[in-house]
Each structure stands twice: as C-alpha cells, then as structure tokens.
Motif scaffolding. Sequence first.
Motif, PDB file in Angstrom:
ATOM      1  N   VAL A   1       0.547  -1.253   0.258  1.00 44.47           N
ATOM      2  CA  VAL A   1      -0.171  -0.351  -0.083  1.00 44.47           C
ATOM      3  C   VAL A   1       0.976   1.193   0.338  1.00 44.47           C
ATOM      4  O   VAL A   1       0.437   2.133  -1.019  1.00 44.47           O
ATOM      5  CB  VAL A   1      -1.124   0.181   0.955  1.00 44.47           C
TER       6      VAL A   1
ATOM      7  N   SER B   1      -5.331   3.538  -8.725  1.00 44.84           N
ATOM      8  CA  SER B   1      -5.208   4.030  -7.569  1.00 44.84           C
ATOM      9  C   SER B   1      -5.419   2.469  -6.079  1.00 44.84           C
ATOM     10  O   SER B   1      -6.607   2.537  -6.749  1.00 44.84           O
ATOM     11  CB  SER B   1      -5.664   5.181  -7.644  1.00 44.84           C
ATOM     12  N   VAL B   2      -5.412   3.305  -5.197  1.00 41.60           N
ATOM     13  CA  VAL B   2      -5.839   2.318  -4.080  1.00 41.60           C
ATOM     14  C   VAL B   2      -6.189   3.749  -3.133  1.00 41.60           C
ATOM     15  O   VAL B   2      -6.035   4.573  -2.088  1.00 41.60           O
ATOM     16  CB  VAL B   2      -4.766   1.645  -3.121  1.00 41.60           C
ATOM     17  N   ASP B   3      -7.655   2.900  -3.475  1.00 40.58           N
ATOM     18  CA  ASP B   3      -8.545   4.497  -2.479  1.00 40.58           C
ATOM     19  C   ASP B   3      -8.684   3.518  -0.857  1.00 40.58           C
ATOM     20  O   ASP B   3      -8.689   2.383  -0.485  1.00 40.58           O
ATOM     21  CB  ASP B   3      -9.730   4.563  -2.533  1.00 40.58           C
ATOM     22  N   PRO B   4      -7.779   4.031   0.543  1.00 40.24           N
ATOM     23  CA  PRO B   4      -7.491   3.619   1.485  1.00 40.24           C
ATOM     24  C   PRO B   4      -8.961   2.910   2.377  1.00 40.24           C
ATOM     25  O   PRO B   4      -8.901   1.665   2.721  1.00 40.24           O
ATOM     26  CB  PRO B   4      -7.492   4.814   2.371  1.00 40.24           C
ATOM     27  N   TYR B   5     -10.033   4.165   2.223  1.00 45.25           N
ATOM     28  CA  TYR B   5     -12.140   3.507   2.091  1.00 45.25           C
ATOM     29  C   TYR B   5     -12.071   2.179   1.199  1.00 45.25           C
ATOM     30  O   TYR B   5     -13.012   1.180   2.411  1.00 45.25           O
ATOM     31  CB  TYR B   5     -12.491   4.838   2.598  1.00 45.25           C
TER      32      TYR B   5
ATOM     33  N   LEU C   1     -10.435   0.185   0.266  1.00 48.54           N
ATOM     34  CA  LEU C   1      -8.835  -1.477   0.754  1.00 48.54           C
ATOM     35  C   LEU C   1     -10.044  -1.788   1.837  1.00 48.54           C
ATOM     36  O   LEU C   1     -10.086  -2.827   2.301  1.00 48.54           O
ATOM     37  CB  LEU C   1      -7.799  -0.815   1.017  1.00 48.54           C
ATOM     38  N   ALA C   2      -9.532  -0.945   2.754  1.00 45.83           N
ATOM     39  CA  ALA C   2     -10.725  -0.530   4.440  1.00 45.83           C
ATOM     40  C   ALA C   2     -11.828  -2.069   3.820  1.00 45.83           C
ATOM     41  O   ALA C   2     -12.441  -3.108   5.035  1.00 45.83           O
ATOM     42  CB  ALA C   2     -10.831   0.707   5.065  1.00 45.83           C
TER      43      ALA C   2
ATOM     44  N   ASN D   1      -7.547  10.705  -2.779  1.00 47.49           N
ATOM     45  CA  ASN D   1      -7.069   9.763  -2.649  1.00 47.49           C
ATOM     46  C   ASN D   1      -5.845  10.300  -1.786  1.00 47.49           C
ATOM     47  O   ASN D   1      -5.475  11.160  -1.855  1.00 47.49           O
ATOM     48  CB  ASN D   1      -6.266   8.521  -3.919  1.00 47.49           C
ATOM     49  N   TRP D   2      -4.843   9.171  -1.435  1.00 51.53           N
ATOM     50  CA  TRP D   2      -4.134   9.501  -0.410  1.00 51.53           C
ATOM     51  C   TRP D   2      -2.427  10.277  -0.665  1.00 51.53           C
ATOM     52  O   TRP D   2      -2.206  10.408  -0.696  1.00 51.53           O
ATOM     53  CB  TRP D   2      -4.036   8.516   0.298  1.00 51.53           C
ATOM     54  N   PHE D   3      -2.125  10.149  -1.923  1.00 51.65           N
ATOM     55  CA  PHE D   3      -0.806  10.315  -2.791  1.00 51.65           C
ATOM     56  C   PHE D   3      -0.123  11.489  -2.355  1.00 51.65           C
ATOM     57  O   PHE D   3       1.019  11.791  -2.406  1.00 51.65           O
ATOM     58  CB  PHE D   3      -0.280  10.418  -4.411  1.00 51.65           C
TER      59      PHE D   3
ATOM     60  N   HIS E   1      -4.148   8.174   6.761  1.00 52.72           N
ATOM     61  CA  HIS E   1      -4.979   6.902   6.327  1.00 52.72           C
ATOM     62  C   HIS E   1      -3.995   5.530   6.803  1.00 52.72           C
ATOM     63  O   HIS E   1      -4.974   4.474   6.744  1.00 52.72           O
ATOM     64  CB  HIS E   1      -4.599   7.365   4.842  1.00 52.72           C
TER      65      HIS E   1
ATOM     66  N   PHE F   1      -5.432   4.607   9.799  1.00 47.48           N
ATOM     67  CA  PHE F   1      -6.893   3.982   9.757  1.00 47.48           C
ATOM     68  C   PHE F   1      -6.757   3.080   9.252  1.00 47.48           C
ATOM     69  O   PHE F   1      -7.560   2.311  10.218  1.00 47.48           O
ATOM     70  CB  PHE F   1      -7.857   5.401   8.985  1.00 47.48           C
ATOM     71  N   LEU F   2      -6.214   2.264   8.585  1.00 43.93           N
ATOM     72  CA  LEU F   2      -6.087   1.053   8.043  1.00 43.93           C
ATOM     73  C   LEU F   2      -5.274   0.469   8.313  1.00 43.93           C
ATOM     74  O   LEU F   2      -6.045  -0.752   9.420  1.00 43.93           O
ATOM     75  CB  LEU F   2      -4.806   1.206   6.610  1.00 43.93           C
TER      76      LEU F   2
ATOM     77  N   VAL G   1      -8.837  -0.311  11.425  1.00 42.48           N
ATOM     78  CA  VAL G   1      -9.626  -0.771  10.817  1.00 42.48           C
ATOM     79  C   VAL G   1      -8.797  -2.777  11.038  1.00 42.48           C
ATOM     80  O   VAL G   1      -9.438  -3.886  11.288  1.00 42.48           O
ATOM     81  CB  VAL G   1      -9.799  -0.853   9.095  1.00 42.48           C
TER      82      VAL G   1
ATOM     83  N   ASP H   1      -6.695  -7.370  -2.007  1.00 42.61           N
ATOM     84  CA  ASP H   1      -6.949  -6.694  -2.382  1.00 42.61           C
ATOM     85  C   ASP H   1      -6.533  -5.574  -2.346  1.00 42.61           C
ATOM     86  O   ASP H   1      -6.704  -4.168  -2.815  1.00 42.61           O
ATOM     87  CB  ASP H   1      -8.035  -6.223  -0.621  1.00 42.61           C
ATOM     88  N   ALA H   2      -5.040  -5.376  -1.584  1.00 40.22           N
ATOM     89  CA  ALA H   2      -4.048  -4.680  -1.366  1.00 40.22           C
ATOM     90  C   ALA H   2      -3.176  -4.793  -2.906  1.00 40.22           C
ATOM     91  O   ALA H   2      -3.518  -3.241  -3.322  1.00 40.22           O
ATOM     92  CB  ALA H   2      -2.640  -4.950  -0.216  1.00 40.22           C
TER      93      ALA H   2
END
Lengths: 493, 493
Positions: free
Chosen positions: A34, A97-101, A103-104, B7-9, B18, B21-22, B25, B110-111
């Motif tokens: 990630v 992209s990987v959206d953190p939400y 992915l969660a 998104n998180w970049f 993030h 948060f992950l 989770v 998923d990751a």
Amino acid sequence: MGSMRKNWFHSLPNEALHAEFLQDVSKLLLKEAVFAGTQRKNPVVRFHDPDHLYDLLNLTPTEKPATHTELLKAICDTINFSVKTGHPYFINQLFSSVDPYGLAGQWVTDALNPSMYTYEVAPVFTLMEAVVLEEICQLVGFPSGDGMFCPGGSFANGTAINLARFKYFPDIKRDGLGCAPKLVMFASEDAHYSVHKMAALLGLGEQNVCSVQTDKTGRMDSLYLESQVQRIIATGAVPFMVVATAGTTVLGAFDPLPAIADVCTKYNLWFHVDAAWGGGLLFSRTHHHKLIGLDRADSVVWNPHKLLAAPQQCSMLLVRHPNIIKACHACNATYLFQKDKFYDVSIDFGDKYLQCGRRADVFKFWFMWKAKGSIGFEEHVNALMDCASYITTSLRQRPSFKLVLEPEFINVCFWYIPQSLQGLQEQPDFNEKLHKIAPRMKELMMRKGSMMISYQPLQSLPNFFRFVVQNSGVTHQDVDYFLDELDRLGADL
Amino acid sequence: MGSMRKNWFHSLPNEALHAEFLQDVSKLLLKEAVFAGTQRKNPVVRFHDPDHLYDLLNLTPTEKPATHTELLKAICDTINFSVKTGHPYFINQLFSSVDPYGLAGQWVTDALNPSMYTYEVAPVFTLMEAVVLEEICQLVGFPSGDGMFCPGGSFANGTAINLARFKYFPDIKRDGLGCAPKLVMFASEDAHYSVHKMAALLGLGEQNVCSVQTDKTGRMDSLYLESQVQRIIATGAVPFMVVATAGTTVLGAFDPLPAIADVCTKYNLWFHVDAAWGGGLLFSRTHHHKLIGLDRADSVVWNPHKLLAAPQQCSMLLVRHPNIIKACHACNATYLFQKDKFYDVSIDFGDKYLQCGRRADVFKFWFMWKAKGSIGFEEHVNALMDCASYITTSLRQRPSFKLVLEPEFINVCFWYIPQSLQGLQEQPDFNEKLHKIAPRMKELMMRKGSMMISYQPLQSLPNFFRFVVQNSGVTHQDVDYFLDELDRLGADL
C-alpha cells in the motif's frame, strides 16, 4: 506443522499463531503494497518476461505445508513482482489508485466472508445493497427502478440484453429462441466488445449485433442508427435493443443519448446505456450534463470500480422497470428461498440474480461513499476532469505529441511522434512507422518501470496512447513527469 | 476533512492518517470479526427483523464525509449485526469457516487490486492461474485440458453449456440459435437450479432442460437418462449435453459418472459434471473414489470456496479439450489484446474469458494450498467426512432425530420429530405438521443466535434439516452441542 493445516477454532496455541500471522501479513501489506508500492520514487512494475518470472517464483503446489516464514516470503515476492495498480504512474486501464476506504471496505468484507442471496445469511449487506441500489437509481433517474450487482460490466451488459429480450419475448425464458423471430440489436462500432461476447453467449449471435457508425468524435450516429433499424425491419428480422455508450473505452465518447432515446421510442426498442466508464460523472454538478438523456434509458450499467476508484469489482445494472429483473431470472429454488421463513422473504433478493453465491461487492462502495460523502465523489470527478484538461493543454505545447481528437472526457488520446518522424506526415509509410512507435515505447517504460500507459489502434488509425487518469491524487507535476518521461523514452526512436 | 476525500498520494499528513486508519481497521477486524466473531461463547448472529435492523443502522449515504471515528463505528456495527459465517456453529450453507491463509490471501489480493486479462497488468497472478488450473486439470484427469476461473458455480455451469453448444454447433456464436435445430440438455431433478437459469440465459429455454429421475438415494437414474435421450431424438430435437452432479446441493448425492459417461459416448453428448460441491474430494485418497469417471467428462465445475473452505469466491471450470474455451469466447478486442506487444501474448488469457475485468480469485486458493500442502487439504476433507460419520451415528441414537436417507457425503439430512409428533407417523396430517417444525426451530435458533442450520423441502418430502460441516475445526463436542441444542429448541413444539 500438522495441526496448523486445519481451520483455527480448535486450539488456543493455533489461534495465537494465526493471529500473529495475520497481523504480520497486514503490517507487510500496509508497508510494502500500500505505501511503498504507491510511492513515486518506486517503480510501477519490476517487469520480467513470463518464462523468467516463472523461474523467479516458486508457484507449484506441494504435498507438504509451508512455514509462516516461507508464506511471508511468498507474499513479498507477489508484491515485488506485481504491477502496482495503485501507483500514481499506473494509468494503463480504466481503473487505478488504491482508495484507503475502498481497501478497508474490502478487508471488512473478506473478514466477514458473506455470500449474497438471503437476508438470513447477510442481513447487513442485503440492506446495504437495497439502499445503495435505490440511491443510484435515483441518481440515474429511475424513481421506481430496480438494480443488481454484477461480476463486472460484461456480465452486466449481458444481463441487460437478456432483460430486453425478455420484455418483448418473455416466452424465450421457458421455450428458448426457437419461439422467437430473428432478433437484432444495435451498438456503435466503438461499443465495448462484451456486447458481442454476450450476444454470442445468449444465443443471439455476434452478427446480429448491427454495428452503427460513429462520427469523427467517436459518438454513435443516430441518423445512421435509424437507417439501420429500418434496414433490419425490411429484412424481416426484429430489432429489439440499442446499446449506447456513455464513455467509450478508447476515445471516451458519449453517444447522443436523447437522439438515440428518440429512435428507441419510435421503434419500440429497449434503450440500454453502457455507462460503466462514464457513469461516475453523475456525482459532478459540473459535468453530469454529459449524461443528459440517461433517465430515458431502460437499463444502465455503471462500474464504480472505474471512475470512482472503488476496488475490483463493483459493477451495477440499474433498470427503469421495477419488476422485470426478478421476473426474468427467478427460478424459485426451494432449498434456498423457502417461503415459510419467519421474516418477510421479499427481502431475499437472491432469486433475481443469475449468480447463486455472490461476493458482497456493495460494502466497499458504500463505505467509500460514507467516508467521502457525495461531495467527495464530486470533488474526485472534478479533479479528474481538470487533470484531463491540463494534460490536453500540456500536450499541445509539445511538438512530439499530437492529439488524436479533442478529448470530451478523461480519455486523452495522442500519438507520440519522435523527432525522426516529425515533418514526414505526408510520406506513404508514415502511418506504418508511427504504428510501431507506441509498442516500442511501451516496452521501454515497462522494462524501466517508470510508468504504464496503454496504447491501441482504432479502426484504421495507427497505434496511439490513451491517458486515463482516475486517480485524483495525480498532480499537475505528475502530468509533467508523464510527458517528460515519454519524451525521454521516445526521443531517439 | 476536505483534503481527506481525495486519494492519498498527495500529502504526507494524509498518508499518515490513512495508514493509522487502515491499521485501526485491521486490528478491529482481527479482534472482532475474526477472533471474537468465531468464538463458541459468542452468538452466530444477533438477529433483527429487516425493518428493525434498518433502523439500527445508519445506511443512507450523505453529502458530507464521515469522520474516522464514525467510520470505525460503522465497521463495528457491520460486524456486530452480520452473520458470523466463520463461526463453528454456522453450518447453514455449502460454505463456512474462516481460513486464516485464505483470509490473508484475500487481503493480499485487495492490497494489490489487480484485474485479470493481461500478463502486462497482472504478471504474478496470471502465472499463478496457469499453474493452478494445470494442477487441477491433472487432478481431475484432463492431462491436456484447459480451465478458467468463473464468478461462481452458476456462471461456470452456464459457460460449460455454451462450450458444449459451441462444440456441436460452432456457427451459433456468429449466427445465433436460428441456425441450429432445437437443442435439448439433460440434468437430474436434483441438479442445481443454475442449470435452468443458464439454459434460459443462453436462449435454450428452461423447458429444454430435460429432467432425469433420481433413484431413492438422489442419484441420476442412468437408464432413465438413456430412455429420455431416445425420446427426445424421436421428437426430432437434438440432445447435446448431460449435466451430472457430483455432490448434489441438498442430499449430497453423486450421480453414477461412468454409466452417464457411457450414455454420453453412445449418443455423442457433451458430458458435464457439476462438482462444485464434491470436487474437493479429489484431494482425499480415502474418498476420491466417489469421483470415479470424472476423467471421462468434457467439463467439470469445481468451487474451492465450498468444500475446501477458500473464501468467497473461487470457482473453476475445467475442460478436457485444450482449445475450445478460447475458440468459443474470443473476440480479439484490439484495445486490450494487442498483438504487437513485446512479450509472448499467448499468455494474455483474457480473451478466452466472458468477463473483461475480473478479480484475481486464484491467489487465496494458491496461498491456502501452499500453506497447507495437498496433504493439508486431504486431512481437511477426511476430517469432514469423519465428522459427517459421527453426526450420522449420533443422530441414530436419539429418538427425536430421523435420517432422511443414508448419507453418502457431508450432507446429513434429517427430520427433527418433537415428542408431540412421535409415534404419530401414520396419521394423515403428520407430514403437514412435521413440515412446520423446521421453520419454527430455525426461527428459535436465529433469534437466540445459538446456531444456524438450513432446512428445505425436497420433491414431496416435508421440510428437513441439512447438516453440512465444511469446517474441519468442528469437533465431536460441537456435534453433540448441535444435537443437544436442536433438542432444546424443538422439545416443546
């Protein structure tokens, strides 16, 4: 190791080992897949040819179990040699992209491992599906519509074809196509290939998908459509459906929905819109006008795993008509959909699906929606459209880049013309030479791992690149990097 | 919160948020869903009626984003009110348990969020699919066979029907069923309902699935099959396929594969075996004899997410013939399957699929196989068969339990006869009364959350329960608990 092979309930020491292992895995994933996997300084891919990669990996299953150390090594190898689809420099497909939400949301779904068919087995996810499908129906403009999740846009399109056929010839469900006349459907020449695959699967036949010309911007020509409908009627065959596309795969064109809707109304045809790619625009007050006329459709396919960056997969079919999905698909299997349950079984939606067991693809999307709000999706979509605009402007300022056409959407299609070919456009073998440039550049970028962008021919056009940025974390600096990198890769060709 | 919607970049503070948060989770999931959710002392489900559960949850999407605290609360609620399908007391469907390696495999998938169509985008998973499908083909007995992953057993069965049709009438792909005679297929009356759903979808028609009688053990009667084939031929229609089942859904019966294979050979019919449920027995040297004749099939469906406890979903279609899948499905979309790539594109398997984008369902199964070894799967399957045997023996010793038939597999079907009905078997309304017992007991167990087991009628039989333990962590003590609990629930009815 013997006792570790079984599932984990039976003894505490195993439970502790499994807990430790899963913690190790989740840490490893966050760190390597990630975070490291999406950092700009790291490569998008460490490419090896198939035979070589096969030798590098140890894929063959064995009789005996592996140790946790070996398993963690296998995960590291998998991460190391996989394409980082979440990397900002991965702009190769209609997802990224990987959206953190998101992915969660996937991780939650996996941990609960539901299968979707009855409220009994998946109460929360069943309600969630109902709420999300209703909200999306409202957004599409189907106030009393119905919907379902599908395993990807191809099957969603196929399901829509089946519904259309069922509406006009319901007996086909029971009796087969033998009871029906020859049926013909219409789609533009730039429609997704799944329309043909599904026409074949449904027994309609690929050649009974009548191909409708596009104009020079890639949109279906609605006048040509009408002339084809008339031509088919004159042959004695029966037109039953038009598939329009809102966001074509390569050019990102939006077919003229109101004009196509008029043709469908006039000839009593099912109006399907494949908005797998473009559907996400509905969240944007600035851009949803591209979908004007969508509310006149009979059915719409929309994949949040594309524009909205939900994880793989999340695909929905929305239908204007409230009862047709169930009528078309229901089979009343008594072992699963018992009528004598103690709760209101109208909420057991499974019988309206073609699948029996089915993953809960709803949660990740619902969770992203909750995390960002509708306004978050809107900002995401607007940022992507702005990025496409910046790409287009930047391309124009560089002599080696030539737009294939004026972009209407996120797809920005262009040729890279290396210095060796510049000014030679009039030579007879120019296109042949240009056709070879993109594949060569693709090889160079993949072996370097510096970026991934797709190329393709289209109709008679030589290979060209397609920018598709669905990652709203991609900055203008990233766009400059893409263009600089393409210049570095292609300059000497 | 605004900047967190994208998104998180783009910025480190977000990345840190993030990441935190992950991590929160994954900790929450391990603690609540995976561990607490599968402990015997905790309920399988906290059941609420749909309307009430809807009120308890906060499902409607909003304009504005939620906070991380609200999101974690949403996950807690989802876990709290979901059925714990990994709990040892969940024996309600043909899947159960949470395998730690399977779950880890899902999380890895998923990751990395791949989509399966080209080696370019999913190099590791592409090779892994090839290896796993080849190994499974070997196990099934297709030395030069081919295979594919499908989104569940229903679509896998449908794909098999399409292949069968293509073998005898390849022109249907292009021209549709109009070019073919009336086609008829055969399946036993206990075959999975997807056979009918898919016959409808494919334009063959539900009523052109000829239903073959079963014997009193639930197996297809092969003599009756042959008589039906002859009858259909006499009508002028064309038989083309027989669907046998290895492990029927309710009774767990294994159709007599060699006898059916003989009929298929004699009449030149495609021999398909739906081994979605029973296929896992191939890993057991003690029990694989139930699948004798499987190697004579043209195609086989096998779902590792059932007997082998892989997470949802993992479903494979294996085919004896090496080239037919691609020939039947290929569409040569040039935007995705470019022929001028720099690597050997024969490894781009996507064009042989009906799906375009597709989840990588292979990794979790590959990873479980690596973690346990073939011997681990064998021990798992043997443990399940032993458990079924213990259930059967225990049932016989209790006066309130009556077997529906002698179990051949993991399905142990039985009636619970409360004291109020014992000795009244000869009364005319006995079956009617018995029919109401299982639904009532199901309600009691769900409201209590003490266990989940399914019931169903079958043909003219009144509702009966079906034990299906696929969790090799279920102990003999657990079985005793199930029987005691059923006695507690049903005694006073």
